[in-house]
Write an enzyme that holds these catalytic residues in place. Structure first.
Site, PDB file in Angstrom:
ATOM      1  N   TRP A 154       0.804  -1.230   0.000  1.00  0.00           N
ATOM      2  CA  TRP A 154       0.000   0.000   0.000  1.00  0.00           C
ATOM      3  C   TRP A 154       0.837   1.280   0.000  1.00  0.00           C
ATOM      4  CZ3 TRP A 154       1.914   2.036   4.355  1.00  0.00           C
ATOM      5  CH2 TRP A 154       2.216   1.175   5.413  1.00  0.00           C
ATOM      6  N   ASN A 155       2.152   1.178   0.075  1.00  0.00           N
ATOM      7  CA  ASN A 155       2.922   2.424   0.264  1.00  0.00           C
ATOM      8  C   ASN A 155       3.204   3.184  -1.034  1.00  0.00           C
ATOM      9  OD1 ASN A 155       4.668   0.368  -0.498  1.00  0.00           O
ATOM     10  ND2 ASN A 155       6.375   1.164   0.695  1.00  0.00           N
ATOM     11  N   LYS A 178      -3.327  -7.119  -8.398  1.00  0.00           N
ATOM     12  CA  LYS A 178      -4.141  -6.916  -7.188  1.00  0.00           C
ATOM     13  C   LYS A 178      -3.473  -5.867  -6.314  1.00  0.00           C
ATOM     14  CE  LYS A 178      -4.187  -8.655  -2.983  1.00  0.00           C
ATOM     15  NZ  LYS A 178      -4.608  -7.485  -2.211  1.00  0.00           N
ATOM     16  N   GLU A 252       9.604  -8.839  -3.718  1.00  0.00           N
ATOM     17  CA  GLU A 252      10.218  -7.590  -3.249  1.00  0.00           C
ATOM     18  C   GLU A 252       9.702  -7.369  -1.843  1.00  0.00           C
ATOM     19  OE1 GLU A 252      12.445  -5.826  -4.673  1.00  0.00           O
ATOM     20  OE2 GLU A 252      12.408  -6.563  -6.719  1.00  0.00           O
ATOM     21  N   CYS A 286      10.131   0.439   2.106  1.00  0.00           N
ATOM     22  CA  CYS A 286      10.766  -0.857   2.363  1.00  0.00           C
ATOM     23  C   CYS A 286      12.281  -0.758   2.541  1.00  0.00           C
ATOM     24  CB  CYS A 286      10.465  -1.800   1.215  1.00  0.00           C
ATOM     25  SG  CYS A 286      10.873  -1.066  -0.376  1.00  0.00           S
ATOM     26  N   LYS A 461      19.137 -12.146   0.965  1.00  0.00           N
ATOM     27  CA  LYS A 461      18.625 -12.885   2.127  1.00  0.00           C
ATOM     28  C   LYS A 461      17.090 -12.902   2.112  1.00  0.00           C
ATOM     29  CE  LYS A 461      21.546 -10.926   5.262  1.00  0.00           C
ATOM     30  NZ  LYS A 461      22.355 -10.823   6.495  1.00  0.00           N
ATOM     31  N   GLY A 464      14.089 -10.810  -0.405  1.00  0.00           N
ATOM     32  CA  GLY A 464      13.457 -11.032  -1.700  1.00  0.00           C
ATOM     33  C   GLY A 464      14.142 -12.012  -2.621  1.00  0.00           C
ATOM     34  N   GLU A 468      13.619  -6.009  -9.734  1.00  0.00           N
ATOM     35  CA  GLU A 468      12.766  -5.168 -10.567  1.00  0.00           C
ATOM     36  C   GLU A 468      13.639  -4.085 -11.192  1.00  0.00           C
ATOM     37  OE1 GLU A 468       9.296  -4.105  -8.070  1.00  0.00           O
ATOM     38  OE2 GLU A 468       8.271  -5.711  -9.163  1.00  0.00           O
TER      39      GLU A 468
END
Ligand code: NAP
Length: 494
Positions: A154-155, A178, A252, A286, A461, A464, A468
């Site tokens: 959502w960020n 989605k 991610e 993130c 690690k 992910g 991208e």
């Protein structure tokens, strides 16, 4: 809902059109700035997923037979539409996420357009190799995977949707996306833009809903790949859900990244970076450098500047162009971040500033109904504290002091995460030497949280799988076919 108020209805976008879908299950989407309802979101059901997959398969067969140049033109036109509607889409994003409009304008929508331009420009150049084999030759074809699913956090809703859709579509795939149940709005704007740019209906479908919809996409036998942006626990569930079909997966995920400031660093620049690394988008990023390691010799000077500048951050109405920090995504998330602040205090760290719910914004307006929190800085932290180990995903910065290079590298790497890392130093050799030893996929020397589309983005690690952006994304949306062509006779022992 109050019928007298005009509110949005967030539905599915399937086969080129908004559709209510088959479900009456719905919920209210709130504006984080004041918790007023923005609209009603309709959860997709099995039938909607089936309709989306059928439509995407149809679009895939049309799309994969187009040339790269033809596909590229649609992506470039989509970028043009987003840039033309920049202000309208940025405002939607700000209302949905609670982030300052200055950010939505400068970063969110613009970086979505950047991705479409980058991969749109590249689409015609995706090609295989020729291999000479004396009396034979071989060649490779990077072929699309089919229908891919994107699942977003959502960020950065529109940025995440575009970072997934642009390479997927450039490579000839179709995508079902989605968005997070908390931010249903701007993926629909991206879908509309694709259609207006001439994409076949179904090439980019949007299904709304919570984790159940994500799980349905993950388990669907006709979806070839899942690309998630989300938390580590969700990444593990998706990997497990995709395992029995050996479905391709890109993840991610979250982080607890180190930002290391050496004694020879430019302090004002390092302070700017530490603030960007913790307070941009209310700290809901993130790759944030939430563990700020500062070398002992400059700790006091660093803290003076950091505190003074942090206390000047203008918190308030996200739609106001002068606002520098908006509201956290939901009441529940505000409570979660507040619990981390309590945990920091209880574990013995010193709350240097912030961590409280402000009553007024920087223009004196009442903001008690929104999810606001003043940016928090903890000092006297210890690596073992919860606030230094777990991803908080809010405006909470922890200061950790260190003495030697060797020590700080070991401490920075002592985490299950590996998304990002930053180093501030004026010693060019040390900058590279330290970065090369940090276990992180996305690194910066003398800056932080800059993510140009030209550079790969992703984690080591548990942060992910896959990458991208950049050329690296192409291999995650194609599969390589090798073709051997005989020019002589078949040599056979029979
Ligand atoms: P999340 O709770 O993991 O959710 C991410 C997405 O996965 C949402 O759309 C969610 O649906 C969906 N989902 C939940 N359970 C699922 C399941 N069992 N199967 C399939 N999908 C499922 O993460 P979030 O709270 O939205 O976002 C914050 C996290 O994202 C943080 O950890 C942050 O670090 C990470 N993030 C990573 C990056 C990156 O590029 N590395 C970028 C941004 C954010 P609902 O939420 O709608 O239920």
């Amino acid at each position: 809902m109050d019928n007298n108020e005009k509110r949005m209805v967030y539905t599915q976008f399937i086969d080129g059109a908004l559709t209510a879908g088959s479900n009456r299950e719905s919920w209210i989407n709130y504006n984080p700035a004041d918790n007023t309802p923005l609209g009603e979101v309709y959860q997709a059901k099995d039938e909607d997923i089936e309709a989306a997959v059928n439509s995407s398969e149809k679009a895939f067969h049309i799309w994969r037979n187009k040339t790269g140049a033809e596909r590229g033109r649609v992506l470039l036109k989509t970028a043009e539409i987003l840039r033309y509607r920049l202000e309208q889409i940025a405002l939607l994003e700000t209302q949905d996420v609670g982030k300052p409009i200055s950010e939505s304008l400068a970063v969110d929508v613009s970086s979505a357009a950047d991705a479409l331009e980058y991969f749109g420009g590249m689409a015609a150049t995706i090609h295989g190799d020729y291999v000479d084999l004396k009396n034979a030759f071989g060649y490779t074809r990077p072929e699309p995977l089919g229908v891919c699913a994107g699942i977003g956090a959502w960020n950065y809703p529109i940025q995440i949707a575009a970072w997934k859709a642009a390479p997927a579509l450039a490579c000839g795939n179709a995508m079902i996306f989605k968005p997070s149940e908390l931010t249903p709005a701007t993926a629909l704007e991206l879908a509309k833009a694709f259609m207006e740019a001439g994409a076949p209906p179904g090439l980019f479908n949007v299904v709304q809903g919570d984790g159940r919809v994500g799980a349905m996409l993950t388990g669907h036998p006709r979806i070839a790949k899942i690309s998630l942006t989300g938390s580590v626990p969700t990444g593990k569930k998706i990997l497990a859900g995709a395992a029995n079909q050996l479905k391709k997966v890109t993840l991610e995920l979250g982080g607890k990244s180190p930002l290391i400031v050496f004694e020879d660093a430019d302090i004002p620049n390092a302070v700017s970076a530490a603030m960007l690394a913790n307070f941009y988008t209310q700290g809901e990023v993130c790759s944030n450098g939430t563990r700020v390691f500062v070398q002992q010799q400059i700790l006091d000077a660093f803290l003076v500047q950091l505190k003074e500048r942090t206390e000047k951050i203008r918190i308030g109405d996200p739609a106001d162009p002068d606002t520098q920090m908006g509201a956290l995504i939901s009441k529940a998330h505000l409570e979660k971040v507040s619990r981390f602040i309590d945990s920091g205090k209880a574990s013995g760290a010193t709350l240097l500033t912030g961590g409280i719910r402000p009553e007024k914004d920087f223009k004196g307006r009442d903001i008690t109904s929104g999810n606001f929190l003043t940016p928090a800085i903890f000092t006297n932290c210890d690596d073992s504290m919860e606030i230094c180990r777990e991803e908080i995903f809010g405006p909470v910065l922890s200061i950790l002091s260190f003495d030697s290079e060797e020590e700080v590298i070991a401490r920075a790497n002592n985490t299950e995460f590996g998304l990002s890392a930053g180093v501030f130093t004026n010693d060019i050799k040390r900058g590279h030497r330290v970065i090369h030893q940090l276990q992180a996929g996305t690194c910066w020397i003398n800056n932080y949280n800059i993510t140009p589309i030209e550079l790969p983005f992703g984690g080591y690690k548990q942060s992910g799988l896959g990458r991208e952006n950049s050329l690296a994304a192409i291999q995650h949306y194609t599969q390589l076919k090798s073709v051997y062509v005989e020019l002589g006779n078949v040599e056979s022992p029979y």
